[in-house]
Design an enzyme around this catalytic site. Sequence first.
Site, PDB file in Angstrom:
ATOM      1  N   ARG A 292       0.816  -1.209   0.000  1.00 36.09           N
ATOM      2  CA  ARG A 292       0.000   0.000   0.000  1.00 36.09           C
ATOM      3  C   ARG A 292       0.861   1.275   0.000  1.00 36.09           C
ATOM      4  O   ARG A 292       0.567   2.229  -0.711  1.00 36.09           O
ATOM      5  CB  ARG A 292      -0.885  -0.013   1.255  1.00 36.09           C
ATOM      6  CG  ARG A 292      -1.932   1.078   1.294  1.00 36.09           C
ATOM      7  CD  ARG A 292      -2.540   1.200   2.706  1.00 36.09           C
ATOM      8  NE  ARG A 292      -2.933  -0.061   3.287  1.00 36.09           N
ATOM      9  CZ  ARG A 292      -4.148  -0.609   3.210  1.00 36.09           C
ATOM     10  NH1 ARG A 292      -5.110   0.023   2.606  1.00 36.09           N
ATOM     11  NH2 ARG A 292      -4.394  -1.774   3.774  1.00 36.09           N
ATOM     12  N   CYS A 360     -26.189  -1.722  -7.985  1.00 29.01           N
ATOM     13  CA  CYS A 360     -27.472  -1.950  -7.316  1.00 29.01           C
ATOM     14  C   CYS A 360     -27.207  -2.535  -5.945  1.00 29.01           C
ATOM     15  O   CYS A 360     -27.352  -3.749  -5.732  1.00 29.01           O
ATOM     16  CB  CYS A 360     -28.310  -2.903  -8.132  1.00 29.01           C
ATOM     17  SG  CYS A 360     -28.786  -2.155  -9.664  1.00 29.01           S
TER      18      CYS A 360
HETATM   19  N1  LLP Z   1       2.980  -9.033   3.285  1.00 34.16           N
HETATM   20  C1  LLP Z   1       1.974  -9.862   3.593  1.00 34.16           C
HETATM   21  C2  LLP Z   1       2.274 -11.221   3.989  1.00 34.16           C
HETATM   22  C3  LLP Z   1       0.651  -9.399   3.539  1.00 34.16           C
HETATM   23  O1  LLP Z   1      -0.327 -10.226   3.855  1.00 34.16           O
HETATM   24  C4  LLP Z   1       0.389  -8.075   3.136  1.00 34.16           C
HETATM   25  C5  LLP Z   1      -0.979  -7.579   3.039  1.00 34.16           C
HETATM   26  C6  LLP Z   1       1.473  -7.246   2.796  1.00 34.16           C
HETATM   27  C7  LLP Z   1       2.761  -7.763   2.900  1.00 34.16           C
HETATM   28  C8  LLP Z   1       1.305  -5.831   2.325  1.00 34.16           C
HETATM   29  O2  LLP Z   1       0.678  -5.021   3.236  1.00 34.16           O
HETATM   30  P1  LLP Z   1       0.594  -3.455   2.931  1.00 34.16           P
HETATM   31  O3  LLP Z   1       1.995  -2.917   2.964  1.00 34.16           O
HETATM   32  O4  LLP Z   1      -0.009  -3.290   1.578  1.00 34.16           O
HETATM   33  O5  LLP Z   1      -0.266  -2.941   3.998  1.00 34.16           O
HETATM   34  N2  LLP Z   1      -7.345  -5.473   1.041  1.00 34.16           N
HETATM   35  C9  LLP Z   1      -6.985  -4.774   2.256  1.00 34.16           C
HETATM   36  C10 LLP Z   1      -5.540  -4.984   2.607  1.00 34.16           C
HETATM   37  C11 LLP Z   1      -5.167  -6.430   2.798  1.00 34.16           C
HETATM   38  C12 LLP Z   1      -3.710  -6.608   3.066  1.00 34.16           C
HETATM   39  C13 LLP Z   1      -3.361  -8.048   3.052  1.00 34.16           C
HETATM   40  N3  LLP Z   1      -1.981  -8.331   3.242  1.00 34.16           N
HETATM   41  C14 LLP Z   1      -7.303  -3.305   2.110  1.00 34.16           C
HETATM   42  O6  LLP Z   1      -7.825  -2.911   1.068  1.00 34.16           O
HETATM   43  O7  LLP Z   1      -7.077  -2.519   3.035  1.00 34.16           O
END
Ligand code: LLP
Length: 439
Positions: A292, A360
């Site tokens: 992110r 919808c």
């Molecule tokens: N590494 C692992 C093992 C993870 O499970 C994740 C995210 C990341 C790295 C990366 O995390 P980030 O730096 O992007 O926060 N769909 C959700 C977020 C789910 C994140 C799942 N794992 C949302 O839209 O907020």
Amino acid sequence: MKERDSLKIDENGHLTVGGCDVVRLRERYGTPLYILDEADVRERAAAYRAALSAYAGESLVLYASKALSCLAIYEIADEEGLGADVVSGGELYTALEAGMPADKLYFHGNNKTPKEIEEGLRAGVHAFVSDTPSELSLIDALAREAGKKAPVMLRLNPGIEAHTHRFIQTARVDSKFGFSMDDGAALAAVEQALSLPNLQFLGIHCHIGSQIFELKPYGLSIRRMADFMRLLADKGIEVRELNLGGGFGVTYTAADKPLSPQACAAFVVKEVTDALTKRQLRLPKLLIEPGRSIVGEAGVTLYTAGAVKEIKGVKTYVSVDGGMFDNPRYALYQAEYEAVPADRMREAPTETVTLAGKCCESGDMLVIDAKMPKLRRGDLVAVLTTGAYNYSMASHYNRNLVPPTVLVRDGCAQYIVRPEGYLDLTAKDERLQKKKEKL
Ligand code: LLP
């Protein structure tokens, strides 16, 4: 909106992203449209890499590609010296197609299918990150069949609660992810990995959640991992790689106060070095996996306002030409976003409106209580910080088309994901047949 390098307001009161006027972008590419600022993505990737390279041992930043997966983003990650975290055969395929070296790919997922494991073995991924005993046995069996030794890392659950939405917390004790560190499961998993002849135990991994602003939970998890490494060292087991996951937060609204990539990575480097030195452990290869925080703020989604519904004394809904099919995060997590009147940025807000999607579904909202000048049909609206988990979680709900993505830089633009057409929607459909297959 706070102006920054990627987002500015030009002399006509138009929002610009990566030097491109959004009004021009709409004329050329239409709406809804995902826009991604290339320089912003590169800067963040490079900042993580530079800060991590201050670590005395080997290090690698893995781009967590679940945040946004398409060929160009892996190309950028690769050019910036990052590897990638992939969690499915599809992400692995896309990364390889983009030319990422397999040796910089880490294959995650709490339930990789046998086919996905075979694909990872064939490609020669750097490591499978696994978190169940039965998957370890499966990888071992498939590695034997392939005549290979499969490198594995074990995902551990340090049992730390980070302050974020329950669905994106991943390391609470009650979680589907990770071997528990409290009940002996983690140690048993290491012993299992070492005992299986076709596995090579590389190291340990943890990821404590997503959209996290505090560094304290990272410090805690680093110390827990270091304690565990000490325990392993006492048994003569070496941890060659330590992966601390991602989760660093970004700004969605003015209430969010994230730390910079430099600050996050520098903290990790310092805490890991201190914790390991104190426990008289050698420094393993250090990995982090931001997703992110590399692509989130680089993304903007452009919409055209349509129906305006004013419910006297209650609320005004402005519906746009997108919705939960391009950004399901409000529907899933009540996520908050900032929306701006992209072609009238200098006008003072006079109204509070709710930006609704066109699906919808009552929960199909994008932004609740956005402060806006009076919006009319045809106005341009931008939702900010949509680079992560928007395109990657998009769907065809209501048979809407997933918007294309343009990459912008220095006033120039290119598609990195082309527009879909209705033909794409029926391309894999089959008409009714008189005779079905006998099974
Ligand atoms: N590494 C692992 C093992 C993870 O499970 C994740 C995210 C990341 C790295 C990366 O995390 P980030 O730096 O992007 O926060 N769909 C959700 C977020 C789910 C994140 C799942 N794992 C949302 O839209 O907020």
